[in-house]
Design a protein around this motif. Sequence first.
Motif: not given
Length: 954
Positions: A833-834, A838-842, A880-881, A947-948
């Motif tokens: 997990k980054p 973020a509000s979402a991830y691209l 987490e993974t 990307t966040p």
Amino acid sequence: MATRIGQTKASFLLNGFAICLLIALVGCSTDKSGAEVEWPEITNETKPWTRWWWHDSAVNPTDLTANMEELEEAGFGGLEITPIYGVKGYEDQALLFQSDEWMDALEHTLNEGKRLDLGIDLANASGWPFGGPWISAEDACRNVQFKQYSLKTGQRLNEKVTYIQEPLIRAVGRRVEISEVKFPISSNTNLNELALDQIRFEKPLPLQTLMAYSDAGEVLELTSLVDGNGQLEWQAPEGNWNLYAVFQGWHGKMVERAGQGGEGNVIDHFSEEATRKFLKDYDDKAEGRDLSGLRAFFNDSYEVDDASGESNWTPRFFEEFEARRGYDLKNYLPALFGNDSEEKNSRVLCDYRETISDLLLDEFTRVWAGWAESHNAVIRNQAHGSPANILDLYEASHIPETEGLNPMRIKMATSAGHVSGKELIACEASTWLDEHFLANLGDAKQNFDRYLAHGVNHIVYHGTPYSPQGEEWPGWLFYAAVHFAPTNSWWPDMKALNDYVTNCQSFMQKSIPNNDILLYFPIYDTWSQKGRSMLAHFGKPQEPLTRELSELFLAKGYSFDYISDRQIQKLTAQNKLIKAPGATYKTIVVPKCEHMPLATMEKLLELAEAGATIVFQEQLPVDVPGMGDLKNRQQAYEGLVKSMEFNPVMNLSVYSRGDGNFLMSDDMDGMLEMVDVYPEELAQLGLWYNRVKRVEGTCYFITNWSDQPVDQWVTLQTSGEHAAWFNPMNRAKGKASVQKVDENQSQVYLQLAPGETLILQWYPYKVQLDDYPMMTAASEKNELSGEWTVAFEKGGPSLPASYQTTELKSWTEQSDELKKFSGTASYQISFDKPQAEASAYLLDLGEVHESASVYLNGEKLGTLVGPSYQLSIDPSLLKETNELEVKVSNLMANRIIDMDKNGVNYKKFYNINFAANKRENVGPDGVFTAAHWEPLPSGLLGPVSLTPLEIKNQ
């Protein structure tokens, strides 16, 4: 799920929905604060349909059912049965077109359609155009031939008044000698193999008339003085005499691509008798059968004249001409054939072409439509390419259908449908998008979006061949299409594209058009020009009559529909608006033209009297067209023009009439502004769009096929405070950010990646929705690195072994076996997990060949067809993974390349057997080959990144 396959003709003859919608729009309450916003209802008509080729009708109940179940599962809503040429080796399984056995297969298909909720249409012919073995020479398409003779005072004609038709034969893909073919055509038992396109036998042609014209202006008919041997018993009176003998020839066009039992002469489209004789064969064979559930009969375009010469005559032409044009054409034969004064040539030719147009409308299209109604069905008609005003032909069709990429051709069908209030406007989609086996689902989406943006709301794929379940890969194929069939390697992602089309059409079908301009189609200018042949054909890719204005309107963002002279007569004006049976407009624009019928100008003046504003580009039409009653019509027209007193207003000329106006100028923008017509900024941003009215309010279909993303406020020519975005690819929805500019304009915030589509729906009340997420990305991408496991799930010629890799590259670089593999591979990787919240991830897959379905921790996130391969991930879905799986399907091409290199024969069809789209792909045998191709990139090439994303402050 709701079905409309039993829908009767009434809903097509009178678009009651449009009337109800107008009432609803007027009476819609604004008290519904916080109302739920839902996707529209799905029916089998909101889903895409596909043309279903029956090769030589070599079908059986078991495989018919299996084929239909696969297509229904893939998201198709209906099938159009088109019997076509055969497959070599299956001759003993072929069902003779419209035989008892063939009717059994049709009946089975209709019953299965009811069970599966699949609508069924039927092409009236096996192949195209309409024709068959039961069409004799007396009902076949005709042409006109003529001879000239000269005599002086006292002379007699020594030669016989005869015309011997020269032999002609054309076949598809082979050379045929005319000696191989017997007359009549129906007596040949090997027509499937001959693949005839056109044939004329050497034979004397029947004389239609013999006319004599003196240099003193005297005209005599001499037909009755010609004996059975062609000898003229007549001595020329005083003067110099030109004689014109008109003969009726046989055009010779054969039904193209026909299967057994469908080969033969093409009908005379200008004869009601020939039309009814063609249709009677179906009536005779269908008698006593339950063929309910058949929605529509289909005509695959005119295409009679894509041959040597034209079909330009019918036995009753002289009588029909006089009844419709008011004078005897036989008195003007020198002008008809271009040998009189330039003006007289032009006027008579115009009348001749208008008569052909009338006959195609009255003797074929309307007759066929009425016949379909007698079967409780409708017609789906491709009118483009016809020698007629195709706007009128499309209006006479219950479901107009177009094809091709040019917006002007598309808008001919959609305009007629809009003006006349058609509920459905169809297209033949994805014909020859690329060479065989090279088009992907993204290419198809772009093709569909073009149609949807120009008013089509009923997409019919071109297409899907019936293929037996046990047939070796790639199964049966059609020569001119993208292969939308289960043997295509990207078929696992087909339903995602079909669902996209369904979601778009669910909005576009339950609507009425919201275009501002009616663009007059000045067909009489073309009918009055000599041209290269006697007929003029319309709906070509580049339509010269209105090209300048229509291209200007499209580029700037003015919304318009074409309108014909006949359609103008049905218009009314009220409250400064122009009302057609199917829609309301702000103005009529008349492009710069020379000719306009008196009745059309009179109607325009009547509309102005009632409050309409008519816009003329640069000038009024100069003259009336045609020859009949010319002097009286010209005097009346000139009187109308002289009565118009135009006054200068700024840089315009204005004539006020009653409550309305005529505007005239070369400043089109200025004139349109005076009638409150403004361009949509969407077009200026390179976006395709379609604006319609629905019960809820104005609705926009917006798609981005530019090479740049759009991320900005956009001004729309509609006003409102509440709107919602709908994403037809993933069914996401959310409230739009809106800024009302004034009573006529609003701004919305729009984010649209290349290849992406959104639908904007306005509401007269507040909507109960979360905001549609407009996101901004962090500057740095986080590439997913590590070991990928690549496993092959489906495809061939065999399933390769799985492998692991830390470097994403085309699977064709992995092994020789994979160079020839077409199918689907699963790419799996684990990632943490980054750390950045973020509000979402691209998720960006980078380069993909060709489509991809994405799964995160076992849950499907969506299917991506390109050109960009990105989707947003909600943080709540991340652990987490995490396990990411991307299933990628490539093109059929790599497997086909290997087959062609090794001489494996899958091209086993009669007739055109298997044409290439591009000349460089024609093999020594004259058919398509991919043997010289190199393997195409396949699979997931990446880089894959996360990307966040944060909510964008607008």
